[in-house]
Design a protein around this motif. Sequence first.
Motif, PDB file in Angstrom:
ATOM      1  N   LEU A  62      53.706  25.310  42.966  1.00  0.00           N
ATOM      2  CA  LEU A  62      52.332  25.156  42.505  1.00  0.00           C
ATOM      3  C   LEU A  62      51.473  26.368  42.860  1.00  0.00           C
ATOM      4  CD1 LEU A  62      51.748  21.373  43.283  1.00  0.00           C
ATOM      5  CD2 LEU A  62      52.009  22.440  41.031  1.00  0.00           C
ATOM      6  N   VAL A  63      51.711  26.971  44.018  1.00  0.00           N
ATOM      7  CA  VAL A  63      50.972  28.175  44.409  1.00  0.00           C
ATOM      8  C   VAL A  63      51.272  29.311  43.430  1.00  0.00           C
ATOM      9  CG1 VAL A  63      50.839  30.031  46.131  1.00  0.00           C
ATOM     10  CG2 VAL A  63      50.710  27.654  46.859  1.00  0.00           C
ATOM     11  N   ILE A  64      52.545  29.508  43.122  1.00  0.00           N
ATOM     12  CA  ILE A  64      52.934  30.581  42.196  1.00  0.00           C
ATOM     13  C   ILE A  64      52.361  30.313  40.811  1.00  0.00           C
ATOM     14  CG2 ILE A  64      54.902  31.658  41.031  1.00  0.00           C
ATOM     15  CD1 ILE A  64      56.434  31.268  43.706  1.00  0.00           C
ATOM     16  N   GLU A  65      52.453  29.067  40.368  1.00  0.00           N
ATOM     17  CA  GLU A  65      51.898  28.703  39.058  1.00  0.00           C
ATOM     18  C   GLU A  65      50.393  28.975  39.008  1.00  0.00           C
ATOM     19  OE1 GLU A  65      51.181  24.543  36.870  1.00  0.00           O
ATOM     20  OE2 GLU A  65      53.290  24.974  37.301  1.00  0.00           O
ATOM     21  N   TRP A  66      49.688  28.656  40.088  1.00  0.00           N
ATOM     22  CA  TRP A  66      48.243  28.900  40.129  1.00  0.00           C
ATOM     23  C   TRP A  66      47.933  30.391  40.102  1.00  0.00           C
ATOM     24  CZ3 TRP A  66      43.602  27.587  39.077  1.00  0.00           C
ATOM     25  CH2 TRP A  66      42.522  28.218  39.682  1.00  0.00           C
ATOM     26  N   ARG A  67      48.603  31.155  40.962  1.00  0.00           N
ATOM     27  CA  ARG A  67      48.298  32.591  41.060  1.00  0.00           C
ATOM     28  C   ARG A  67      48.625  33.373  39.803  1.00  0.00           C
ATOM     29  NH1 ARG A  67      47.388  35.594  46.177  1.00  0.00           N
ATOM     30  NH2 ARG A  67      48.288  37.300  45.025  1.00  0.00           N
ATOM     31  N   PHE A  68      49.709  32.996  39.111  1.00  0.00           N
ATOM     32  CA  PHE A  68      50.163  33.802  37.981  1.00  0.00           C
ATOM     33  C   PHE A  68      49.900  33.194  36.610  1.00  0.00           C
ATOM     34  CE2 PHE A  68      52.711  35.527  41.456  1.00  0.00           C
ATOM     35  CZ  PHE A  68      52.446  36.867  41.285  1.00  0.00           C
ATOM     36  N   VAL A  69      49.528  31.928  36.554  1.00  0.00           N
ATOM     37  CA  VAL A  69      49.326  31.310  35.246  1.00  0.00           C
ATOM     38  C   VAL A  69      47.931  30.703  35.144  1.00  0.00           C
ATOM     39  CG1 VAL A  69      50.180  29.611  33.596  1.00  0.00           C
ATOM     40  CG2 VAL A  69      51.803  30.841  35.037  1.00  0.00           C
ATOM     41  N   ALA A  70      47.703  29.626  35.857  1.00  0.00           N
ATOM     42  CA  ALA A  70      46.477  28.840  35.675  1.00  0.00           C
ATOM     43  C   ALA A  70      45.211  29.636  35.991  1.00  0.00           C
ATOM     44  CB  ALA A  70      46.539  27.575  36.534  1.00  0.00           C
ATOM     45  N   ARG A  71      45.231  30.409  37.057  1.00  0.00           N
ATOM     46  CA  ARG A  71      44.033  31.123  37.500  1.00  0.00           C
ATOM     47  C   ARG A  71      43.573  32.180  36.501  1.00  0.00           C
ATOM     48  NH1 ARG A  71      43.849  34.327  43.173  1.00  0.00           N
ATOM     49  NH2 ARG A  71      45.092  35.795  42.015  1.00  0.00           N
ATOM     50  N   VAL A  72      44.500  32.751  35.765  1.00  0.00           N
ATOM     51  CA  VAL A  72      44.159  33.827  34.831  1.00  0.00           C
ATOM     52  C   VAL A  72      44.408  33.443  33.379  1.00  0.00           C
ATOM     53  CG1 VAL A  72      44.514  35.662  36.526  1.00  0.00           C
ATOM     54  CG2 VAL A  72      46.433  34.900  35.109  1.00  0.00           C
ATOM     55  N   LYS A  73      44.606  32.161  33.139  1.00  0.00           N
ATOM     56  CA  LYS A  73      44.974  31.703  31.795  1.00  0.00           C
ATOM     57  C   LYS A  73      43.956  32.113  30.733  1.00  0.00           C
ATOM     58  CE  LYS A  73      46.767  27.690  29.432  1.00  0.00           C
ATOM     59  NZ  LYS A  73      47.215  26.327  29.591  1.00  0.00           N
ATOM     60  N   GLU A  74      42.681  31.917  30.999  1.00  0.00           N
ATOM     61  CA  GLU A  74      41.648  32.243  30.017  1.00  0.00           C
ATOM     62  C   GLU A  74      41.613  33.738  29.728  1.00  0.00           C
ATOM     63  OE1 GLU A  74      36.810  31.979  29.478  1.00  0.00           O
ATOM     64  OE2 GLU A  74      37.770  30.697  30.972  1.00  0.00           O
ATOM     65  N   GLN A  75      41.618  34.563  30.782  1.00  0.00           N
ATOM     66  CA  GLN A  75      41.586  36.013  30.601  1.00  0.00           C
ATOM     67  C   GLN A  75      42.829  36.500  29.860  1.00  0.00           C
ATOM     68  OE1 GLN A  75      41.024  34.362  33.440  1.00  0.00           O
ATOM     69  NE2 GLN A  75      39.575  35.414  34.763  1.00  0.00           N
ATOM     70  N   MET A  76      43.989  35.961  30.231  1.00  0.00           N
ATOM     71  CA  MET A  76      45.232  36.382  29.602  1.00  0.00           C
ATOM     72  C   MET A  76      45.257  35.992  28.129  1.00  0.00           C
ATOM     73  SD  MET A  76      47.981  38.066  29.879  1.00  0.00           S
ATOM     74  CE  MET A  76      48.184  38.332  31.613  1.00  0.00           C
ATOM     75  N   SER A  77      44.739  34.827  27.816  1.00  0.00           N
ATOM     76  CA  SER A  77      44.700  34.370  26.429  1.00  0.00           C
ATOM     77  C   SER A  77      43.841  35.297  25.575  1.00  0.00           C
ATOM     78  CB  SER A  77      44.163  32.941  26.371  1.00  0.00           C
ATOM     79  OG  SER A  77      44.075  32.506  25.046  1.00  0.00           O
TER      80      SER A  77
END
Length: 156
Positions: A62-77
């Motif tokens: 969950l930590v890895i998912e947060w740091r690399f996916v969820a936390r930056v999802k909007e910016q990455m999209s």
Amino acid sequence: MESVDTEYYNSLMWIKENDPRILELTFCLDEDVFGQKSQHELKPGGANIDVTNENKDEYIKLVIEWRFVARVKEQMSVFLDGFGSIIPLNLIKIFDEHELELLMCGIQNIDVRDWRENTLYKGDYHMNHIIIQWFWRAVLSFSNEMRSRLLQFVTG
């Protein structure tokens, strides 16, 4: 994760290899966003769930998912939408991150003199050490592409 944040990676590896109860962690992360402290629960009620040997793998995931996916999802999209409008994403998926960086940025002209003057030596090594002299002679004999690859290797 190791190539992005070695210290964070080592911390997660310690948790994986040891009993995390001593750290008194919960499924909640503290964040500093533009000077504002906030907490993010990795799962509902996470602030009240202790990390134990039994659930530490879930915590790490969950930590890895947060740091690399969820936390930056909007910016990455938004970035991918813009980038994809210039170059179709299916055309760049064949490249790894190093090849893509080279395609996007090209090979820079490496200033060996500047690199040499700004290098920090450790241990018994210093600018005039014979091995360091041999190193810089080798670097000077490299093509610009090889210098670029070496610089990328030594700086991560």
